[in-house]
Motif scaffolding. Sequence first.
Motif, mmCIF file in Angstrom:
data_model
loop_
_atom_site.group_PDB
_atom_site.id
_atom_site.type_symbol
_atom_site.label_atom_id
_atom_site.label_comp_id
_atom_site.label_asym_id
_atom_site.label_seq_id
_atom_site.Cartn_x
_atom_site.Cartn_y
_atom_site.Cartn_z
ATOM 1 N N THR A 119 -17.592 38.144 -5.886
ATOM 2 C CA THR A 119 -17.215 38.660 -7.138
ATOM 3 C C THR A 119 -16.148 37.851 -7.671
ATOM 4 O O THR A 119 -14.847 38.202 -6.909
ATOM 5 C CB THR A 119 -17.219 40.209 -7.158
ATOM 6 N N TYR A 121 -15.415 38.162 -11.319
ATOM 7 C CA TYR A 121 -15.109 38.770 -12.576
ATOM 8 C C TYR A 121 -16.223 39.829 -12.680
ATOM 9 O O TYR A 121 -17.417 39.723 -12.458
ATOM 10 C CB TYR A 121 -14.863 37.853 -13.477
ATOM 11 N N GLU A 122 -15.552 40.947 -13.177
ATOM 12 C CA GLU A 122 -16.494 41.926 -13.618
ATOM 13 C C GLU A 122 -15.828 42.998 -14.787
ATOM 14 O O GLU A 122 -14.528 42.802 -14.840
ATOM 15 C CB GLU A 122 -16.876 42.900 -12.656
ATOM 16 N N ASN A 123 -16.623 43.298 -15.630
ATOM 17 C CA ASN A 123 -16.214 44.491 -16.544
ATOM 18 C C ASN A 123 -17.361 45.300 -16.650
ATOM 19 O O ASN A 123 -18.095 45.255 -15.883
ATOM 20 C CB ASN A 123 -15.902 43.699 -17.936
ATOM 21 N N GLU A 124 -17.120 46.192 -17.788
ATOM 22 C CA GLU A 124 -18.175 47.349 -17.910
ATOM 23 C C GLU A 124 -19.523 47.054 -18.225
ATOM 24 O O GLU A 124 -20.403 47.524 -18.044
ATOM 25 C CB GLU A 124 -17.655 48.394 -18.750
ATOM 26 N N TYR A 126 -21.097 43.507 -17.439
ATOM 27 C CA TYR A 126 -21.704 42.386 -16.257
ATOM 28 C C TYR A 126 -20.607 42.115 -15.039
ATOM 29 O O TYR A 126 -19.335 42.498 -15.268
ATOM 30 C CB TYR A 126 -22.030 41.231 -16.825
ATOM 31 N N ILE A 127 -21.390 41.609 -14.075
ATOM 32 C CA ILE A 127 -20.530 41.210 -12.922
ATOM 33 C C ILE A 127 -20.801 39.503 -12.786
ATOM 34 O O ILE A 127 -21.852 39.404 -12.696
ATOM 35 C CB ILE A 127 -20.924 42.223 -11.598
ATOM 36 N N LEU A 128 -19.863 38.889 -12.596
ATOM 37 C CA LEU A 128 -20.090 37.501 -12.618
ATOM 38 C C LEU A 128 -19.745 37.229 -10.784
ATOM 39 O O LEU A 128 -18.804 37.508 -10.359
ATOM 40 C CB LEU A 128 -19.202 36.743 -13.198
ATOM 41 N N LYS A 129 -20.864 36.689 -10.129
ATOM 42 C CA LYS A 129 -20.558 36.412 -8.763
ATOM 43 C C LYS A 129 -20.744 34.818 -8.536
ATOM 44 O O LYS A 129 -21.552 34.236 -9.165
ATOM 45 C CB LYS A 129 -21.553 37.030 -8.006
#
Length: 255
Positions: A119, A121-124, A126-129
Motif C-alpha cells: 500500500t 497511498y490511501e484515503n477515505e 480508495y487505496i493505491l497499491k
Amino acid sequence: RMVVKGYKSKDSRKGDVAMAYGSAIHKFLEGYYGCLPISECIKMATDFYKPYSENVSFSPREFRYTENLIKVCLEYKKKYPRIKEENHGEEEVILSSNDFQPCLNELNDKTVEYKFCITIYENEFYILKLTGTVDLVCSYAGIDLLLVDHKSASSSPEYADDYFDNYVLDIQTMLYSKVYKESLNLNYYPMVLINGIFVKKPTQKAEKEGIFDGVDFKRSSPISYSDEQMEQFNTWYKEQIENIINHLNNNFGLS
C-alpha cells in the motif's frame, strides 16, 4: 484497467504470440526452480501456450512452435542440470549448488515467481497499491540475496552484453531493488541478474545432425545500483505516484 475495467479483454492478447512464448518459458522456469518433475514443468509451459500456439502462422522465419518450446525447455535442463537424490527411500529433485538457490519466505515456501503488494497511498475513497512479481529471489555465486529476472529474447546472443546493458538503468529492475530494500529494511539495494534465454529459428543443418540450436543461454553479471542512481530513480518514482494520485483525485472530483 485491462482486466477490471474491460478496456482490453484477456482473449485479445492471444494474438501476441511472441510475448506468450516468453511467458510460457517463464512458466517452465517457475516449475523448474520449484523443483517439480521435468514433465510437470514442461506441461506448465505448453498448457499456458496452447491458446496462443493456434495463432502461430506458418512462415520460413517463424520458430515459435510448441515443438520448439519443448526443446528450449529441455536445453535449459541440459545447460543448468538439477540433481536427483534419495530421501527416505524416495527420489527427490534438488538444484545444483552451482545454480540459483531460491530463498524461503516466512511460510518456508520457495521465493519463485514471488509476488508483492504494498500500500503506497490511501484515503477515505480508495487505496493505491503497488504490485509486482519477481521471477526469482535467491542466493547465487556467493551473493546472499539476488533478484533474478528471466528474459527471453529473439536477439542474437552475440549482442547479449548490449542487451544486458539496457538493464543498468531499467525501471523494472530498479523498482524490484527498491521494494526489497525498503520491505526488508536493508542498508543496501539488492543486486539484480538477468537470466537470458535467446531463442531463434533452428538451422536445417543442425536438425539434420539431430542437434537443436534454436536457443542460447547467457546470464548477465550481477547488476548493482548505487545510492546516487537510486536517488534519481526515487525522485522519478515519486513524481509518477503523485501524477497517479492527482489523476485519481481529479477523476473522482476529490480535489
